[in-house]
Design a protein around this motif. Structure first.
Motif, PDB file in Angstrom:
ATOM      1  N   LYS A 275       5.890 -13.555 -12.467  1.00 29.84           N
ATOM      2  CA  LYS A 275       4.477 -13.013 -12.341  1.00 29.84           C
ATOM      3  C   LYS A 275       3.817 -14.548 -13.478  1.00 29.84           C
ATOM      4  CE  LYS A 275       4.179  -9.344 -11.510  1.00 29.84           C
ATOM      5  NZ  LYS A 275       3.469  -8.636 -10.439  1.00 29.84           N
TER       6      LYS A 275
ATOM      7  N   VAL B 288       1.187   0.866 -15.783  1.00 27.98           N
ATOM      8  CA  VAL B 288       0.559   1.794 -15.392  1.00 27.98           C
ATOM      9  C   VAL B 288       1.674   2.956 -14.500  1.00 27.98           C
ATOM     10  CG1 VAL B 288      -0.625   2.099 -12.915  1.00 27.98           C
ATOM     11  CG2 VAL B 288      -0.646   0.178 -14.068  1.00 27.98           C
TER      12      VAL B 288
ATOM     13  N   SER C 164       3.174  -2.871   4.113  1.00 27.28           N
ATOM     14  CA  SER C 164       4.297  -3.121   3.137  1.00 27.28           C
ATOM     15  C   SER C 164       5.697  -2.695   3.876  1.00 27.28           C
ATOM     16  CB  SER C 164       4.285  -1.905   2.067  1.00 27.28           C
ATOM     17  OG  SER C 164       4.863  -0.785   3.076  1.00 27.28           O
TER      18      SER C 164
ATOM     19  N   ASP D 143       7.852  -0.377   4.455  1.00 29.27           N
ATOM     20  CA  ASP D 143       7.738   1.043   4.670  1.00 29.27           C
ATOM     21  C   ASP D 143       6.965   1.515   6.144  1.00 29.27           C
ATOM     22  OD1 ASP D 143       8.589   4.027   5.503  1.00 29.27           O
ATOM     23  OD2 ASP D 143       9.009   3.497   2.821  1.00 29.27           O
TER      24      ASP D 143
ATOM     25  N   GLY E 299      -0.888   0.383  -5.019  1.00 32.52           N
ATOM     26  CA  GLY E 299      -1.847  -0.313  -3.813  1.00 32.52           C
ATOM     27  C   GLY E 299      -2.067   1.155  -2.919  1.00 32.52           C
TER      28      GLY E 299
ATOM     29  N   TYR F 170      11.938 -11.309 -14.693  1.00 37.33           N
ATOM     30  CA  TYR F 170       9.891 -10.706 -13.380  1.00 37.33           C
ATOM     31  C   TYR F 170       8.898 -11.438 -14.463  1.00 37.33           C
ATOM     32  CZ  TYR F 170       6.203  -6.706 -13.147  1.00 37.33           C
ATOM     33  OH  TYR F 170       5.451  -6.369 -13.092  1.00 37.33           O
TER      34      TYR F 170
ATOM     35  N   ALA G 268       1.167  -1.444   0.338  1.00 32.58           N
ATOM     36  CA  ALA G 268      -0.242   0.006   0.253  1.00 32.58           C
ATOM     37  C   ALA G 268       1.113   1.092  -0.371  1.00 32.58           C
ATOM     38  CB  ALA G 268      -1.135   0.098   1.024  1.00 32.58           C
ATOM     39  N   SER G 269       2.099   1.400   0.591  1.00 35.08           N
ATOM     40  CA  SER G 269       2.934   2.265   0.065  1.00 35.08           C
ATOM     41  C   SER G 269       3.325   2.987  -0.785  1.00 35.08           C
ATOM     42  CB  SER G 269       3.984   1.683   1.131  1.00 35.08           C
ATOM     43  OG  SER G 269       5.352   0.912   0.511  1.00 35.08           O
TER      44      SER G 269
ATOM     45  N   ASP H 127       7.290  -7.857   5.459  1.00 33.24           N
ATOM     46  CA  ASP H 127       8.103  -8.048   4.325  1.00 33.24           C
ATOM     47  C   ASP H 127       7.935  -9.314   3.416  1.00 33.24           C
ATOM     48  OD1 ASP H 127      10.598  -8.415   2.555  1.00 33.24           O
ATOM     49  OD2 ASP H 127      11.830  -8.078   4.306  1.00 33.24           O
TER      50      ASP H 127
HETATM   51  N1  LIG Z   1       3.307   0.004 -13.088  1.00 39.15           N
HETATM   52  C1  LIG Z   1       2.904  -0.874 -13.782  1.00 39.15           C
HETATM   53  O1  LIG Z   1       3.173  -0.631 -15.149  1.00 39.15           O
HETATM   54  C2  LIG Z   1       2.928  -2.610 -14.043  1.00 39.15           C
HETATM   55  C3  LIG Z   1       2.100  -3.144 -14.228  1.00 39.15           C
HETATM   56  C4  LIG Z   1       2.514  -4.400 -14.498  1.00 39.15           C
HETATM   57  C5  LIG Z   1       1.968  -4.868 -13.660  1.00 39.15           C
HETATM   58  N2  LIG Z   1       2.302  -3.954 -12.019  1.00 39.15           N
HETATM   59  C6  LIG Z   1       2.173  -5.000 -11.082  1.00 39.15           C
HETATM   60  O2  LIG Z   1       1.287  -4.005 -10.154  1.00 39.15           O
HETATM   61  C7  LIG Z   1       1.476  -4.401  -9.116  1.00 39.15           C
HETATM   62  C8  LIG Z   1       1.754  -2.881  -8.421  1.00 39.15           C
HETATM   63  O3  LIG Z   1       2.773  -1.720  -9.234  1.00 39.15           O
HETATM   64  P1  LIG Z   1       3.627  -0.801  -9.020  1.00 39.15           P
HETATM   65  O4  LIG Z   1       3.404   0.063  -9.990  1.00 39.15           O
HETATM   66  O5  LIG Z   1       2.231   0.027  -8.084  1.00 39.15           O
HETATM   67  O6  LIG Z   1       4.693  -0.866  -8.273  1.00 39.15           O
HETATM   68  P2  LIG Z   1       5.375   0.361  -7.220  1.00 39.15           P
HETATM   69  O7  LIG Z   1       4.599   1.450  -6.705  1.00 39.15           O
HETATM   70  O8  LIG Z   1       6.696  -0.115  -6.963  1.00 39.15           O
HETATM   71  O9  LIG Z   1       4.807  -0.020  -5.876  1.00 39.15           O
HETATM   72  C9  LIG Z   1       5.771  -2.107  -5.176  1.00 39.15           C
HETATM   73  C10 LIG Z   1       4.190  -1.943  -3.777  1.00 39.15           C
HETATM   74  O10 LIG Z   1       5.458  -3.164  -3.678  1.00 39.15           O
HETATM   75  C11 LIG Z   1       5.802  -3.380  -1.984  1.00 39.15           C
HETATM   76  N3  LIG Z   1       6.813  -3.814  -1.719  1.00 39.15           N
HETATM   77  C12 LIG Z   1       8.252  -4.509  -2.600  1.00 39.15           C
HETATM   78  N4  LIG Z   1       8.040  -5.214  -2.057  1.00 39.15           N
HETATM   79  C13 LIG Z   1       8.286  -5.615  -0.705  1.00 39.15           C
HETATM   80  C14 LIG Z   1       8.230  -6.585  -0.242  1.00 39.15           C
HETATM   81  N5  LIG Z   1       9.789  -7.409   0.149  1.00 39.15           N
HETATM   82  N6  LIG Z   1       7.252  -6.998   1.182  1.00 39.15           N
HETATM   83  C15 LIG Z   1       6.158  -5.884   1.251  1.00 39.15           C
HETATM   84  N7  LIG Z   1       6.314  -5.496   0.021  1.00 39.15           N
HETATM   85  C16 LIG Z   1       7.194  -5.061  -0.468  1.00 39.15           C
HETATM   86  C17 LIG Z   1       6.021  -1.607  -2.069  1.00 39.15           C
HETATM   87  O11 LIG Z   1       6.242  -1.172  -0.654  1.00 39.15           O
HETATM   88  P3  LIG Z   1       7.652  -1.646   0.630  1.00 39.15           P
HETATM   89  O12 LIG Z   1       8.971  -0.969   0.029  1.00 39.15           O
HETATM   90  O13 LIG Z   1       6.479   0.337   1.261  1.00 39.15           O
HETATM   91  O14 LIG Z   1       8.579  -2.055   0.657  1.00 39.15           O
HETATM   92  C18 LIG Z   1       5.389  -0.972  -2.301  1.00 39.15           C
HETATM   93  O15 LIG Z   1       4.480  -0.594  -1.728  1.00 39.15           O
HETATM   94  C19 LIG Z   1       3.392  -5.157  -8.923  1.00 39.15           C
HETATM   95  O16 LIG Z   1       3.252  -6.523  -8.920  1.00 39.15           O
HETATM   96  C20 LIG Z   1       3.171  -4.938 -10.650  1.00 39.15           C
HETATM   97  O17 LIG Z   1       3.659  -6.490 -10.189  1.00 39.15           O
HETATM   98  C21 LIG Z   1       2.379  -2.448 -12.808  1.00 39.15           C
END
Ligand SMILES: NC(=O)c1ccc[n+]([C@@H]2O[C@H](COP(=O)([O-])OP(=O)(O)OC[C@H]3O[C@@H](n4cnc5c(N)ncnc54)[C@H](OP(=O)(O)O)[C@@H]3O)[C@@H](O)[C@H]2O)c1
Ligand SMILES: Cc1cc2nc3c(=O)[nH]c(=O)nc-3n(C[C@H](O)[C@H](O)[C@H](O)COP(=O)(O)OP(=O)(O)OC[C@H]3O[C@@H](n4cnc5c(N)ncnc54)[C@H](O)[C@@H]3O)c2cc1C
Lengths: 246, 434
Positions: free
Chosen positions: A154, A183, A31, A33, A13, A150, A8-9, A58
């Protein structure tokens, strides 16, 4: 509903947390953080006058997951919905044989999520109700030279969710796989043209609507269903030669 | 492309958009480049552009951290927009004490420019800032208010981002009991009448604002439409989300020309009638232009320029008269100009002073640069200065004349906290190195 949001951070999310609080649900944000979660919770409370809390986790650390599960079920007897938006994508500058990249990506995108969902889905099944929404990616639909570490994590996740969906069907627990295209979040910022990317708020609204639907695998925006159909249709013998395109 | 609201200048630049404060710390630690924070990008000109280094888009650092509902003090991150504040707090009966004319501006941007509003008597945005925290060039964070580190506190007001990155701000909101505003609109024959009605309204009305025709010459020069207003005291405070009209693409450059402007001005002036009074919804009153998203596209791809200055109250009428004469004669002004009173502000580099501010938009034109230099001279001769948040062209020499006293106080503080010019902008380079 009591809604747990893991990841959610940031990015999608965080917007999911906004949409669900605005709709009057109780959100539990997680998350790694802790500080950012604390700020997020104040923000949600001020904006929507809702109830919200933060519980850190984590997902790459098994004992952190155990504490997390204990903590949330200590405070809430029933979790109605869990939305998983954690994810990590190794940067382009990292070679595919980077050990840490492989392990961290697989742990975050697949193993950790499966560990959490195993625990939570079990409790939902006992209750005979629940919704699991998990974000995956169109990158899992076909291995491509540019980001297959990656993508592989997935597609493992996708297969896991398919199995879980079948397993839980008779327990009235719905499992929804969400496959976003581009996104506009930190994960894709600067790597794709912003105009091809949808806003995280848009994705969050779609996710909210899914809680009221019977869908299983959802591409956001829907055009990605067609794009991935076409990409999957290309025979492997040809596809392997297209490294300059993909 | 990085650009201000007016599309001029627009340059290629690197943009970084942190999601959390931690991302910002990491950026500063891992990088040698110069850095500039930007908010809504609603300032005009080159103040929010860093062409040589990294532009930090702060709009995702937009969390509200605490609200004291007794005192009305909001503690929020820099990227919170004025729209966010309206959306959340109008229904609770609170509103900004001072707001610029667009709700897409951020709290950080309003502090860095020390924005002013239509309620000149209240002061400027920073009159209601109780404290803030700032990220310095080494990534450390300093908290400041009027007791702790007051030097950097007051130097950040109107400091255009040159003292560091504003991370979070504590602001005092005001109570409102209605989301309606009682607005009176009065037609004025000429500049003299505009000033007369303004001074007559100073006691009776909280908000005041006067549009002037930037083309009309002769006896009716400075004809205008004055709005004066007060908050209504009854009727519930509600927030309505409005659908915005979008200008889908850049209109051709010739859309805004002398003829279309004159036709528009005449029609606008006539439409008001001698005097009318009605109740308007707050958002429509404070942010009349926001209902058309990206209206700057009307001016075409080349963008436009705004000239905004302030001169001391004594002799303000004469100075504005002189400037308006030059502007109307040139026929380069586009649509309307505006004039309103201002009050001295707390910030070292703040724009507002006891006096009157005058603003006018221009279509870019070869002849314009010379015209604006002439205006600078008139402003300097009368003890005035231009608003940096609306500037893209003032010379370093003229800037030093306009801001001479304040620079003497500001420069040592800026150098103490930003010694290596780690925080820099196109504007800063122009004004300092030009
Ligand atoms: N953005 C895109 O273009 C895109 C495209 C296709 C799919 N997705 C998928 O959509 C989802 C969300 O993506 P997003 O773009 O929102 O990514 P993001 O902004 O990088 O956010 C990722 C989130 O995951 C948390 N996280 C990472 N490692 C973690 C760990 N070890 N334990 C707990 N939390 C963890 C992070 O929080 P902390 O760092 O605070 O732990 C953060 O809140 C992901 O599964 C991504 O693969 C994204
Ligand atoms: C329709 C319209 C009406 C307007 N009316 C008014 C008005 O009535 N009064 C008025 O004063 N202005 C007005 N403006 C100008 C503008 O809205 C204000 O100057 C506003 O304060 C700029 O805020 P911003 O968030 O868009 O900042 P930006 O334009 O993005 O940046 C402005 C400056 O602030 C700095 N900055 C931004 N965020 C930070 C941060 N977090 N830390 C450090 N520095 C930062 C930037 O470096 C830059 O120098 C108007 C603009 C428009 C488009």
């Amino acid at each position: 509903m009591n809604v747990v949001i893991i990841g959610a951070s940031s990015g999608i999310g965080r917007e999911v947390a906004h949409v669900f609080s605005q709709e009057g649900h109780n959100v539990i944000c997680s998350s790694r953080d802790e500080k950012e979660l604390e700020w997020l919770v104040s923000d949600l409370k001020i904006r929507y006058d809702c109830s919200a809390c933060g519980v850190p986790v984590d997902v790459t650390n098994n004992s952190s997951i155990k504490t997390f599960i204990e903590k949330i079920y200590e405070n809430f007897t029933i979790i109605d919905c869990v939305i998983v938006t954690t994810g990590t994508m190794p940067g382009n500058e990292m070679p595919y044989y980077d050990e840490h990249g492989l392990i961290n990506t697989t742990m975050t995108n697949y193993v950790g999520i499966a560990l959490i969902l195993n625990e939570m889905s079990r409790r939902m099944a006992n209750n005979n109700s629940g919704i699991i929404i998990c974000l995956s990616s169109v990158a899992g639909d076909r291995g491509r030279q540019s980001n297959f570490i990656y993508g592989a994590s997935k597609s493992a996740l996708n297969t896991y969710l398919q199995g879980l969906r079948m397993k839980l069907y008779k327990h009235n627990v719905r499992v929804i796989t969400v496959l976003p295209g581009y996104v506009d979040t930190p994960m894709s910022y600067g790597t794709v043209k912003q105009r091809y990317a949808v806003s995280p708020r848009y994705v969050a609204r779609k996710i909210y609507k899914l809680t009221k639907s019977n869908r299983n695998i959802v591409y956001i925006p829907p055009i990605w269903w067609l794009i991935m159909r076409i990409i999957r249709f290309i025979p492997e013998a040809i596809f392997k030669r297209l490294s300059s395109v993909f | 492309m990085v650009k201000g609201w007016n599309n001029y200048p627009a340059v290629q630049g690197k943009v970084f958009r942190p999601e959390r404060i931690g991302d910002l710390v990491a950026l500063i630690g891992s990088n040698e480049k110069s850095i500039l924070a930007r908010g809504g990008g609603t300032s005009y000109g080159d103040s929010s552009i860093n062409n040589g280094g990294i532009n930090v888009d702060t709009r995702r650092l937009n969390k509200m951290l605490h609200f004291d509902s007794e005192q009305g003090v909001l503690y929020c991150q820099c990227g919170v927009t004025l729209q966010d504040i309206s959306r959340v707090f109008i229904p609770q009966g609170w509103f900004l004490q001072v707001t610029p004319g667009t709700q897409f501006a951020t709290v950080g941007g309003c502090v860095a420019t020390d924005a002013h509003g239509k309620n000149w008597k209240a002061g400027s945005f920073c009159s209601f800032v109780k404290g803030l925290s700032l990220m310095l060039q080494d990534g450390s964070i300093v908290c400041c208010d009027d007791k702790n580190n007051p030097d950097i506190f007051y130097s950040t007001f109107g400091g255009m981002g040159m003292t560091g990155i504003i991370l979070d701000v504590r602001i005092q909101l005001r109570k409102i009991s209605s989301s309606l505003i009682d607005v009176e609109t009065i037609q004025c024959r000429d500049l003299k009448e505009c000033f007369a009605v303004q001074s007559e309204s100073m006691e009776s009305h909280e908000y005041m604002f006067c549009w002037l025709d930037s083309h009309k010459e002769g006896v009716n020069m400075g004809r205008g439409v004055l709005q004066r207003a007060n908050h209504c005291s009854n009727g519930p405070p509600i927030y309505k989300e409005k659908r915005k009209i979008h200008v889908p693409f850049y209109l051709p450059n010739f859309t805004v020309n002398t003829y279309s402007v004159e036709a528009f001005n005449a029609a606008y002036h006539a439409s008001v009638g001698k005097k009318n009074r009605k109740k308007a919804y707050m958002m429509d009153f404070f942010y009349p232009l926001d209902c058309i998203a990206n209206w700057y596209r009307v001016y075409g791809k080349r963008g436009f320029l705004e000239y905004q200055m302030v001169v001391p109250s004594d002799g303000a009428y004469e100075t504005v008269f002189e400037i308006l004469k030059v502007v109307t004669k040139s026929k380069l002004g586009s649509t309307v100009a505006a004039v309103k009173p201002l009050l001295n502000a707390r910030g070292v580099m703040s724009f507002p002073m006891d006096g009157f501010t005058f603003a006018v938009d221009f279509m870019p034109d070869q002849r314009l640069w010379h015209l604006l230099d002439t205006l600078d001279e008139i402003v300097i001769a009368n003890g005035g200065k231009v608003y940096l948040a609306k500037d893209a062209r003032v010379s370093s020499k003229n800037f030093r004349k306009m801001y001479s006293e304040t620079l003497d106080r500001w420069e040592p503080v800026r150098q103490k906290y930003n010694p290596e010019n780690r925080f820099s902008s196109m504007m800063f380079n122009r004004l300092y190195k030009g």
